[in-house]
Design a protein around this motif. Structure first.
Motif, mmCIF file in Angstrom:
data_model
loop_
_atom_site.group_PDB
_atom_site.id
_atom_site.type_symbol
_atom_site.label_atom_id
_atom_site.label_comp_id
_atom_site.label_asym_id
_atom_site.label_seq_id
_atom_site.Cartn_x
_atom_site.Cartn_y
_atom_site.Cartn_z
ATOM 1 N N LEU A 210 0.831 -1.204 0.000
ATOM 2 C CA LEU A 210 0.000 0.000 0.000
ATOM 3 C C LEU A 210 0.863 1.251 0.000
ATOM 4 O O LEU A 210 0.513 2.249 -0.647
ATOM 5 C CB LEU A 210 -0.921 -0.015 1.229
ATOM 6 N N ALA A 211 1.992 1.200 0.723
ATOM 7 C CA ALA A 211 2.903 2.347 0.740
ATOM 8 C C ALA A 211 3.480 2.596 -0.646
ATOM 9 O O ALA A 211 3.667 3.755 -1.060
ATOM 10 C CB ALA A 211 4.014 2.122 1.762
ATOM 11 N N LEU A 212 3.763 1.531 -1.386
ATOM 12 C CA LEU A 212 4.280 1.687 -2.754
ATOM 13 C C LEU A 212 3.235 2.326 -3.665
ATOM 14 O O LEU A 212 3.576 3.140 -4.547
ATOM 15 C CB LEU A 212 4.705 0.330 -3.311
ATOM 16 N N VAL A 213 1.963 1.974 -3.466
ATOM 17 C CA VAL A 213 0.898 2.618 -4.241
ATOM 18 C C VAL A 213 0.828 4.105 -3.898
ATOM 19 O O VAL A 213 0.651 4.961 -4.786
ATOM 20 C CB VAL A 213 -0.456 1.939 -3.972
ATOM 21 N N ALA A 214 0.977 4.427 -2.608
ATOM 22 C CA ALA A 214 0.963 5.828 -2.196
ATOM 23 C C ALA A 214 2.093 6.602 -2.851
ATOM 24 O O ALA A 214 1.917 7.763 -3.275
ATOM 25 C CB ALA A 214 1.062 5.921 -0.677
ATOM 26 N N ILE A 215 3.270 5.983 -2.946
ATOM 27 C CA ILE A 215 4.401 6.645 -3.617
ATOM 28 C C ILE A 215 4.090 6.856 -5.090
ATOM 29 O O ILE A 215 4.446 7.895 -5.674
ATOM 30 C CB ILE A 215 5.689 5.823 -3.421
ATOM 31 N N PHE B 170 12.092 14.055 -6.106
ATOM 32 C CA PHE B 170 12.112 12.753 -6.770
ATOM 33 C C PHE B 170 13.130 11.813 -6.125
ATOM 34 O O PHE B 170 12.860 10.609 -5.959
ATOM 35 C CB PHE B 170 12.430 12.915 -8.260
ATOM 36 N N ILE B 171 14.288 12.336 -5.761
ATOM 37 C CA ILE B 171 15.309 11.497 -5.110
ATOM 38 C C ILE B 171 14.756 10.908 -3.808
ATOM 39 O O ILE B 171 14.965 9.737 -3.492
ATOM 40 C CB ILE B 171 16.589 12.303 -4.854
ATOM 41 N N GLY B 172 14.041 11.733 -3.048
ATOM 42 C CA GLY B 172 13.449 11.241 -1.806
ATOM 43 C C GLY B 172 12.403 10.164 -2.062
ATOM 44 O O GLY B 172 12.388 9.121 -1.382
ATOM 45 N N LEU B 173 11.534 10.404 -3.054
ATOM 46 C CA LEU B 173 10.504 9.406 -3.375
ATOM 47 C C LEU B 173 11.128 8.115 -3.906
ATOM 48 O O LEU B 173 10.702 7.006 -3.535
ATOM 49 C CB LEU B 173 9.541 9.974 -4.417
ATOM 50 N N ALA B 174 12.160 8.266 -4.754
ATOM 51 C CA ALA B 174 12.819 7.083 -5.313
ATOM 52 C C ALA B 174 13.518 6.279 -4.221
ATOM 53 O O ALA B 174 13.477 5.044 -4.221
ATOM 54 C CB ALA B 174 13.816 7.499 -6.389
ATOM 55 N N SER B 175 14.152 6.970 -3.271
ATOM 56 C CA SER B 175 14.838 6.275 -2.174
ATOM 57 C C SER B 175 13.836 5.492 -1.320
ATOM 58 O O SER B 175 14.075 4.335 -0.949
ATOM 59 C CB SER B 175 15.597 7.274 -1.305
ATOM 60 N N ALA B 176 12.707 6.119 -1.026
ATOM 61 C CA ALA B 176 11.674 5.427 -0.237
ATOM 62 C C ALA B 176 11.122 4.231 -1.007
ATOM 63 O O ALA B 176 10.887 3.157 -0.429
ATOM 64 C CB ALA B 176 10.553 6.405 0.110
ATOM 65 N N PHE B 177 10.930 4.419 -2.315
ATOM 66 C CA PHE B 177 10.411 3.333 -3.143
ATOM 67 C C PHE B 177 11.367 2.144 -3.138
ATOM 68 O O PHE B 177 10.948 0.989 -2.985
ATOM 69 C CB PHE B 177 10.194 3.826 -4.576
ATOM 70 N N ILE B 178 12.667 2.416 -3.299
ATOM 71 C CA ILE B 178 13.659 1.333 -3.337
ATOM 72 C C ILE B 178 13.704 0.590 -2.007
ATOM 73 O O ILE B 178 13.709 -0.645 -1.962
ATOM 74 C CB ILE B 178 15.047 1.907 -3.683
#
Length: 586
Positions: free
Chosen positions: A39-44, A74-82
């Motif tokens: 669900l967190a990945l969908v939120a991202i 974007f760097i912050g979102l990408a880091s959280a996604f990874i």
């Protein structure tokens, strides 16, 4: 719809017990964590969708400061996604192995409970190759159930998350045709829905045969592998008969089924892939076609168009879940069907239907084994052996003789409780220890000491006792190899295996020892020495032997002969026949 609901009911029946088991808290915790991360990945994804609007708008406006800020976002979102993707995979795999471990233990317990595995073979069950069910099918069931379940959950959450965004964008970017705006509320949502329904319907129409084809492929593969193992296990007999050519032809015939079915899968998969690939490529350009007129009419900015295309892609992808996952769903349904068949076969073998007669095994009140109104049948229902009021008294020694095929070994199986086919009752003394020694004893692959004491746990007998037993049965050389690891059924001659079986009997000291031609591969002097050894070491044990040699009569106090039609004649001491009329075979 009926097939889908039936499949889901089977999945629930197979999957739910783990999450109610002794490992339920670990399983539920891992599943909850994986779902939360999904669900967190969908939120991202939602945040990235909004980011796209701002990012492309900053490019269109040549706003450097906004551009740099969006890069950092974007760097912050990408880091959280990874981070979420890595740990979701890690916890998912952890859940898979725990679930698979529990399910494997459960199936092994059910399959090896009592004589269920043996009865499944007797009944000619539909669940071919149980080894494949417990290995490959359990592994694939756990893996694909989590993958498909989480994918479906992600698609549902994605759909609801992005439909709201796409509906708003539909109003902000109205459908522009021929220089006029057409106000159709949520037209982008309706476009994605129609596109997905069209794709799902065609995908199912093209790919439906894959479910049965995948089921058959697994069956053919397992059957081919099983026959290869059979050749390996019987390599000596094949070599002696020079049957390599016949085996090669037989194996190639079975492999031909694998190849033929695979070609059918290839053909169907080619059609399905051609459609789904076309569908997915068209989905890339479809949203741009819808909103491009509004963009060129200066109704929306570049950022709005990119956000719209991204949101449309997310909604369309969520609605098209069954299109993109159809091959996996087909394989999954075939796996579910195989496990369902395995469970039903195990249950049918473990619990005979009430309308089927069965031999009852009950605890007796005295020290004798008594057969009351017993009729032992073949699995087809054909009567094989019949007797009434027949007893084996303690501690007598009984020799059972009769022509081959008269049912001697089957009678032993019924007394052991593994042959249910027939009627009547067998009374066995309560807490009595029975041991059956067949003509070809079984030894698990592993350390010799553990193979000899089987089915006792390793270490149940002192090494010195095991060594003395081997020396006593005439295997002094093996007594020095107790720690050696090997495949003993393959490494030893049948005569040596029979001696090992008798050593096992000496260690376990059963109350009732049944020898089903357990010394038939030994010469007569060796056989005589071993029978004297049993009389010396197990003086209180009741001995029942099946044999054809007349020399065995000297070591038994009673002789029972099976004659044609299953009638049993009892011969008393001194060779004076005392006949007891058996009950009619039913």
């Amino acid at each position: 719809m009926k097939n889908i609901s039936a499949t889901l009911a089977i999945v629930w029946r197979i999957a739910a017990p783990y999450f109610r088991s002794e490992d339920k808290w670990a399983g539920r915790g891992l599943l909850a964590a994986v779902i939360a991360m999904e669900l967190a990945l969908v939120a991202i994804d939602v945040l990235v969708n909004q980011w796209q609007n701002r990012f492309y708008s900053s490019l269109q406006a040549s706003d450097w400061d906004s551009f740099v800020r969006e890069i950092w976002i974007f760097i912050g979102l990408a880091s959280a996604f990874i981070a979420l993707a890595v740990y979701k995979l890690y916890l998912n795999q952890w859940l898979q192995i725990r679930w698979r471990q529990w399910l494997t233990r459960h199936y092994l317990g059910e399959w090896l409970q009592g004589a269920t595995h043996y009865r499944m073979q007797l009944k000619g069950d539909a669940a071919d190759n149980p080894d494949q069910r417990i290995t490959e099918d359990v592994k694939n069931f756990v893996e694909q159930t989590l993958t498909i379940g989480l994918g479906l959950l992600s698609s549902i959450v994605t759909l609801f998350s992005f439909v709201i965004i796409l509906w708003g964008l539909s109003n902000a970017a109205p459908l522009h045709l021929f220089g006029a705006d057409l106000m159709i509320p949520g037209y982008l949502c309706w476009g994605a829905l129609v596109y997905a329904i069209f794709g799902t319907a065609l995908t199912h129409w093209i790919g439906a045969p894959l479910v049965n084809l995948n089921f058959e492929q697994q069956r053919f593969e397992a059957d081919f592998r099983f026959n290869l193992v059979r050749v390996r296990e019987n390599s000596e007999q094949i070599a002696l008969l020079k049957g390599e050519g016949a085996e090669r032809g037989r194996l190639l015939d079975r492999f031909g089924f694998v190849i033929g079915n695979w070609y059918a899968i290839m053909s169907r998969t080619k059609r399905l892939t051609a459609f789904t690939a076309s569908y997915q490529q068209a989905a890339v350009i479809f949203p741009y076609v819808l909103v491009a007129p509004a963009f060129f009419a200066k109704k929306i900015q570049l950022g709005d168009m990119m956000q719209t295309a991204s949101a449309f892609s997310s909604v369309q992808g969520a609605l098209s879940f069954f299109v993109t996952a159809y091959r996996s769903l087909a394989e999954w349904r075939s796996i579910v069907a195989r496990l369902d068949g395995f469970e039903m076969s195990v249950d049918a073998a473990a619990h005979l239907p009430p309308h089927e007669p069965a031999i009852a095994l009950k605890a007796g009140g005295n020290r004798n084994i008594t057969l009351e109104q017993l009729c032992v049948n073949l699995p087809s229902g054909t009567p094989l052996v019949a007797t009434d009021a027949f007893s084996v008294q303690t501690p007598e020694r009984v020799l059972v003789t009769g022509p081959s095929g008269s049912g001697k070994s089957t009678l032993f199986r019924a007394i052991a409780g593994i042959w249910p086919f027939g009627t009547g009752t067998i009374f066995v003394p309560e807490k009595a220890k029975l041991m059956m020694l067949p003509q070809r004893p079984y030894f698990p692959v592993g350390v010799l000491r553990d193979a000899v004491v089987y089915p006792a746990a390793p270490g149940a007998f002192e090494t010195a006792r095991v060594r003395d037993a081997l020396i006593a049965v005439g295997l002094p050389d093996l007594a020095e190899r107790l720690e050696e690891d090997g495949h003993w059924n393959r490494m030893l001659s049948l005569g040596e295996q029979q001696r090992l079986g008798l050593a096992r009997a000496l260690l376990h000291a059963p109350d009732y020892l049944f020898l089903d031609e357990a010394t038939a591969s030994l010469d007569e002097p060796s056989e005589a020495r071993l029978y004297r050894l049993l009389a010396e070491k197990l003086p209180q044990a009741t001995l029942v032997s099946i044999g054809h040699r007349s020399t065995l009569e000297a070591f038994h106090t009673r002789k029972v002969t099976m004659v044609k039609h299953g009638a049993i004649h009892v011969l008393g001491d001194g060779g004076v026949p005392v006949e007891k009329e058996p009950s009619a075979a039913r």
